[in-house]
Every structure is written in structure tokens, then in C-alpha cells.
Motif scaffolding. Structure first.
Motif, short mmCIF file in Angstrom:
data_model
loop_
_atom_site.label_atom_id
_atom_site.label_comp_id
_atom_site.label_asym_id
_atom_site.label_seq_id
_atom_site.Cartn_x
_atom_site.Cartn_y
_atom_site.Cartn_z
N LEU A 87 1.10 5.12 -13.19
CA LEU A 87 3.25 5.58 -12.80
C LEU A 87 3.28 6.68 -11.73
O LEU A 87 2.18 7.50 -11.50
N VAL A 88 3.32 6.03 -10.30
CA VAL A 88 3.57 6.58 -9.25
C VAL A 88 4.86 7.53 -9.33
O VAL A 88 5.62 6.37 -8.42
N VAL A 89 4.95 8.62 -8.98
CA VAL A 89 6.19 8.98 -8.93
C VAL A 89 6.83 9.80 -7.09
O VAL A 89 5.76 10.58 -7.40
N ASP A 90 7.39 9.90 -6.68
CA ASP A 90 7.23 10.40 -5.27
C ASP A 90 9.00 10.27 -4.30
O ASP A 90 9.21 9.29 -4.64
N ASP A 91 9.54 11.17 -3.89
CA ASP A 91 11.08 10.31 -3.85
C ASP A 91 10.63 9.87 -1.98
O ASP A 91 11.95 9.81 -1.72
N GLU A 92 9.81 10.68 -2.10
CA GLU A 92 8.91 10.10 -0.10
C GLU A 92 8.97 8.46 -0.26
O GLU A 92 8.06 8.71 -0.79
N ALA A 93 10.12 8.29 -0.18
CA ALA A 93 9.73 6.38 0.42
C ALA A 93 8.43 6.12 0.95
O ALA A 93 7.39 5.34 0.67
N GLY A 94 8.35 6.68 1.86
CA GLY A 94 6.58 6.36 2.75
C GLY A 94 5.66 6.60 2.07
O GLY A 94 4.36 5.67 2.16
N VAL A 95 5.38 7.83 2.08
CA VAL A 95 4.19 8.31 0.93
C VAL A 95 4.68 7.52 -0.23
O VAL A 95 2.77 7.10 -0.71
N ARG A 96 5.10 6.83 -1.25
CA ARG A 96 4.97 5.82 -2.36
C ARG A 96 4.75 4.72 -2.08
O ARG A 96 4.08 4.31 -2.52
N HIS A 97 5.31 3.89 -1.63
CA HIS A 97 4.95 3.22 -0.50
C HIS A 97 3.25 2.77 -0.45
O HIS A 97 2.47 1.91 -0.96
N LEU A 98 3.10 3.79 0.13
CA LEU A 98 1.56 3.53 1.21
C LEU A 98 0.92 4.00 -0.37
O LEU A 98 -0.04 2.98 -0.43
N THR A 99 0.84 4.92 -1.35
CA THR A 99 -0.15 5.09 -2.42
C THR A 99 -0.09 3.97 -3.00
O THR A 99 -0.90 4.10 -4.07
N CYS A 100 1.10 2.98 -3.46
CA CYS A 100 1.23 1.69 -4.69
C CYS A 100 0.70 1.21 -3.96
O CYS A 100 -0.32 0.08 -4.59
N ALA A 101 0.57 1.31 -2.45
CA ALA A 101 -0.53 0.21 -1.98
C ALA A 101 -1.95 0.15 -1.90
O ALA A 101 -2.60 -0.90 -2.07
N MET A 102 -2.16 1.37 -2.02
CA MET A 102 -3.67 1.65 -1.99
C MET A 102 -4.28 1.71 -3.18
O MET A 102 -5.19 0.86 -3.16
N LEU A 103 -3.74 2.05 -4.13
CA LEU A 103 -3.77 1.66 -6.00
C LEU A 103 -4.04 0.11 -5.91
O LEU A 103 -4.76 0.21 -6.65
N ARG A 104 -3.29 -0.59 -5.49
CA ARG A 104 -3.02 -2.05 -5.91
C ARG A 104 -4.17 -2.22 -5.12
O ARG A 104 -4.59 -3.51 -6.07
N ARG A 105 -4.28 -2.74 -4.10
CA ARG A 105 -5.52 -2.64 -2.67
C ARG A 105 -7.23 -2.74 -3.72
O ARG A 105 -7.89 -2.78 -3.77
N SER A 106 -7.27 -1.85 -5.03
CA SER A 106 -8.10 -1.59 -5.30
C SER A 106 -7.88 -1.91 -7.05
O SER A 106 -8.72 -1.93 -7.37
N GLY A 107 -7.22 -2.29 -7.50
CA GLY A 107 -6.54 -3.08 -8.34
C GLY A 107 -6.58 -3.06 -10.22
O GLY A 107 -6.35 -2.85 -11.20
#
Length: 512
Positions: free
Chosen positions: A389-409
Motif C-alpha cells: 500500500l503506497v501512500v503519498d500526497d505528492e502525485a509525482g512521487v506516488r506514481h513513480l514509486t508505484c511504477a517501480m514496484l509494479r516493474r519489480s512484480g
């Protein structure tokens, strides 16, 4: 006989051509100033402090011309050469005329009172300075937080794209590498701001400060030109301190560089380390919690000194006396923040023509004190999928973090704040293995969110991410209940923070 038993000095003055002269002094003067009455009459104004003489003469003239009591304070030299504070009360007696009457006077020793007033004034100034620095620290920390969010988005995306880019795309890869390098330089800038605001993440370990300085000797010597002489005085038997080695080295470096810049024509720089002595009692009393043993680091130069009118500002962030482009004004601010965060105190001793000495007071610790590890490991060790569960009020940080995690499975649930995260967690019927949350968010902060979610999911692992850490989550980390991930970060650091938590549960995802 009665006069000899009075605590004050009784005296009389008579007018003379150039002002006034003593014609009687009670024997109490010997006890208070060390002179006989005859010596005192002969010395007259010659033992009055030069800075006070004009005021003393003016007040004395007023007493000759007015029937009212004239009161004033001044310093007078004792036989031992030191100056003592006295208060005179003068009153004219006899007929008033152009020459004035004889003046009767009482001189009282007010040294203790002046010392108490000075101490109270210093305490008030210390409190005001602390409040000002605290306000500046909050401002600096807030700037660092916002700046680190931007750097995470810029640098993180650049490094993420660089991973996906074919090796043949040389020009694009070079451009991305330059972006990442610029972000790294900017991140060092924000770390200095965090150091000043006392919100940096430290990794304390038992350190011998003399050993740290000894390891830096060669590097510090290379930093200075041939016009400088660098000297060391490292006393034996200095107890260890609990400090972050990297930050301690930065403190020494910043102070030496500051000393060098204070002497453009060259000079001598002293670096000293010692245990505190009785002479350091006043400085130790200003430490947040004065300890039993204190270690002192001193860096001194032979420059022109720091002007008195700017001394109280030298630890402010961005304040500098250097030419434009030659200093950020963060070096001494970083020193101040780190020392205060470490439970210490910074003392400045400077005078015109005598140079400047910075004294750093740090609490000593037992040599066996364990290091406090709060940094996330960098090597990912995943095996099977996790839900994060990724929580961040900064959209840019949140989207990047989610993309990194999804990329890693990883399976990812995304929330823009604590309230939304709690709602999504409540409605999610499957496992949530890791909460990855920002600390500073509007509405509900990260630590509060973690506490609330753990009530229903006691096995939930937590990773805090922030460009502006707080003391509360660090306590959480120390208890082994959370990991801290500093912004800005890249994918390897992100995976390294989550992977060990996953391994404890026996579930993880192999990164791709």
C-alpha cells in the motif's frame, strides 16, 4: 567607628578647578578595593574605568549643582587589577552656589547584582536565539521536504528510464546521467538544510573524535594552500562519543574551510580535541541535557575575528559574508544543526585581531554502546509477490514509486493521503504486506496511519519515506517496527527497503 562597620564606602568630595576631589574615604575601602583611604584619595579618578569616566564626571557635576540625590553605576579598579562594579549615591550638603556644596557619597559594591543581571540577560538572549533558530529550522526543513519530493520525481524517473533504455541510446543515456548527477548534487544541498533543521537521519556509533580527526589529517592538509599552517592538538584519554561518522567528518571539514576562508592571506589553523574541564562549565550548562563527561572539539584561526554585530547570525542558513557565488551560507548552519541534534552545544569565541575559535561540546558515552542503525539495506532479496500500500500526497512521487514496484512484480494499492489509504485498506479483503507511506501529509500523518492500520493488520510491515524525517517514526524504526527510506531515492534503494521486510514473512517478489 560606626563608619568602619558599614558595608558601603562613605566618602566626601569637594570642588576643585578640574572637577572634584576626595577629601575623606572610610576604611571600608580597604576591604572592598584593597586600598588604604590615603591611597584612594591620592588615586582619585585614575582608577575609574576609562569607558565610565565621562559619565562619572558628569554625574558628579550634577550632584554639586542639585540638592537631589544622584545615583549612577560604574567600574573601578581593584588593587589586584580587576574592575569591580559599584553604585554611587551622591548628595550635596551645605549652601548651594556657583561652586556648589560639599558632596556626601555612599559607594556600594554591586558586583553580585550585575553578574545576576548579566546572567539573566544572557539566558534571555539564549532563549530568543533558540526560538529564532527553531523557526528557521522549521522553514529550512519544510523547504527540504518539498525539494526532496521534486528530486525524487525528477531523479527517480531519470534513473528508472535509464534502466529501461537500450545501451545503444548513448546520447539519451548521457543526458539522463547528467540529470541524475544534478539531482545528487541538489540532494546534498537538501541534506545540509536538514542538518540545520535537526531532521536528518543519523547513524550514531561509538566514535573516538581524535581518531576521526587523525584519519582526516592528510585530506585537510591537501585542502589548504601553502600559505596556511595546519596544526593538531589531540589529547590522550578522550572518551568516545555517539555520533554519525560521516556527519562528524563534515563538521570538522566545514569548520576548517570556514577558518581558511577567514584568512585570505594565509595563517594558522588549529584543530584540537580534548575532554572538558572545569573552565567549560558555562558552556556545558547550555547543553540540552548536561552529561557526566563531555568531549570538546575546537577549530581556531588567526584571522581578524567575526564582527560583533553579525555573530548572532552566523549559524543562520544562507547567511554568509563571502562574495557572491563563493558560499551557500549553509556550512555553519549544518554544524549548528548537527551538534544540537546530537545533544551538544556550539560556543563561539572571537575578537578583533585575535581570531576565531569554534568550540563543539558533545556528550561522551560508554565505548560499548551499540550503533543505532536506521538506514535501509540496499540489496533486494525478494522471492514471491507481495502487496504494498503506497501512500503519498505528492502525485509525482506516488506514481513513480508505484511504477517501480509494479516493474519489480509487486501488487500495488495506491492512495493519495492517509484517509484514502485507511478506506482502501478497510475495503481490501486480501493481504496487505507492507505499508509504504510518506511521513508528512495533510490530514493524517504517516505514523498515525500505521498505528490505525496495525489494529486490524497486526503483521503489517511499515516503511516510512520522507524528505523531512521526524523523531516519532525514528523511534518506530528503532523498535524494529519500521524502516526509513530517505527521499530522494532510486529503485534499488526502494526495493532494498522493502525486501528485508518481505523476507521476514517468507513472501516476496523477484525484481525484474
Amino acid at each position: 567607628m560606626i563608619l568602619e562597620n558599614i558595608d558601603e564606602i562613605i566618602f566626601t568630595l569637594h570642588p576643585v578647578e578640574k572637577g572634584a576631589a576626595l577629601n575623606f574615604v572610610s576604611g571600608r575601602v580597604t576591604d572592598l578595593l584593597g586600598y588604604t583611604p590615603e591611597e584612594m584619595i591620592g588615586l582619585g579618578n585614575s582608577i575609574i574605568h576609562p569607558s565610565d569616566l565621562e559619565n562619572v564626571q558628569q554625574k558628579t557635576r550634577e550632584a554639586f549643582r542639585s540638592p537631589a540625590t544622584t545615583t549612577f553605576q560604574y567600574r573601578i579598579k581593584h588593587r589586584d587589577g580587576s574592575y569591580r562594579w559599584f553604585e554611587n549615591r551622591l548628595r550635596g550638603v551645605g549652601p548651594h552656589g556657583s561652586d556648589g556644596p560639599t558632596v556626601f557619597g555612599v559607594a556600594r559594591d554591586i558586583g553580585d547584582r550585575v553578574e545576576m543581571e548579566d546572567e539573566r540577560r544572557r539566558d534571555d538572549e539564549d532563549v530568543q536565539q533558540a526560538h529564532k533558530m527553531e523557526a528557521l529550522g522549521r522553514l529550512a526543513g519544510g523547504i527540504a521536504h518539498d525539494f526532496n519530493n521534486l528530486l525524487t520525481t525528477i531523479g527517480g524517473n531519470a534513473s528508472f528510464v535509464l534502466e529501461l533504455l537500450p545501451a545503444s541510446e548513448n546520447a539519451t543515456r548521457d543526458a539522463l546521467t547528467d540529470i541524475i548527477a544534478a539531482c545528487d548534487r541538489a540532494a546534498r544541498f537538501t541534506r545540509q538544510l536538514l542538518a540545520f533543521s535537526r531532521k536528518q537521519v543519523l547513524q550514531p556509533e561509538p566514535l573516538r573524535i581524535d581518531g576521526v580527526i587523525a584519519d582526516m589529517m592528510q585530506m585537510l592538509s591537501r585542502l589548504l594552500g601553502p600559505e596556511f599552517e595546519l596544526k593538531f592538538d589531540l589529547r590522550a584519554g578522550i572518551p568516545p562519543i555517539a555520533s554519525d561518522r560521516g556527519q562528524m567528518e563534515q563538521v570538522v571539514l566545514n569548520l576548517v574551510v570556514n577558518a581558511r576562508d577567514a584568512m585570505p592571506g594565509g595563517g594558522t589553523i588549529w584543530v584540537r580535541a580534548r575532554s572538558a574541564t572545569g573552565k567549560d562549565e558555562d558552556a556545558i550548562a547550555r547543553m540540552p541535557s548536561p552529561p557526566a563527561e563531555v568531549v570538546v572539539l575546537e577549530v581556531a584561526d588567526t584571522g581578524t575575528g567575526i564582527p560583533e554585530d553579525i555573530r548572532e547570525r552566523i549559524f543562520e542558513p544562507f547567511f554568509t559574508t563571502k562574495d557572491r557565488g563563493k558560499g551557500t551560507g549553509l556550512g555553519l548552519a549544518m554544524v549548528y544543526g548537527f551538534v544540537r541534534q546530537s545533544g551538544g552545544h556550539v560556543e563561539l569565541v572571537s575578537g578583533a585581531g585575535t581570531g576565531t575559535t569554534f568550540k563543539i561540546y558533545l556528550p561522551a558515552v560508554g565505548a560499548t554502546q551499540p550503533a543505532m542503525a536506521v538506514a535501509a539495506p540496499l540489496e533486494p532479496i525478494e522471492d514471491r509477490p507481495l502487496t504494498v500500500l503506497v501512500v503519498d500526497d505528492e502525485a509525482g512521487v506516488r506514481h513513480l514509486t508505484c511504477a517501480m514496484l509494479r516493474r519489480s512484480g509487486y501488487t500495488v494499492i495506491e492512495a493519495s493521503d492517509g484517509v484514502e489509504a485507511e478506506r482502501l485498506a478497510t475495503g481490501h479483503t486480501g493481504d496487505i504486506d507492507v505499508l509504504l507511506t510518506d511521513i508528512v501529509m495533510p490530514g493524517m500523518r504517516g505514523p498515525e496511519l500505521a498505528t490505525r492500520l496495525r489494529r486490524g493488520r497486526p503483521m503489517l510491515r511499515v516503511v516510512y519515506m520522507s524528505g523531512f524525517p521526524d523523531t516519532e517514526p525514528l523511534a518506530d524504526v528503532e523498535r524494529g517496527e519500521a524502516t526509513f527510506l530517505a527521499k530522494p531515492f532510486v529503485r534499488a534503494a526502494l526495493l532494498g527497503a522493502i525486501a528485508p521486510l518481505a523476507n521476514r514473512e517468507g513472501r516476496a517478489a523477484r525484481p525484474r
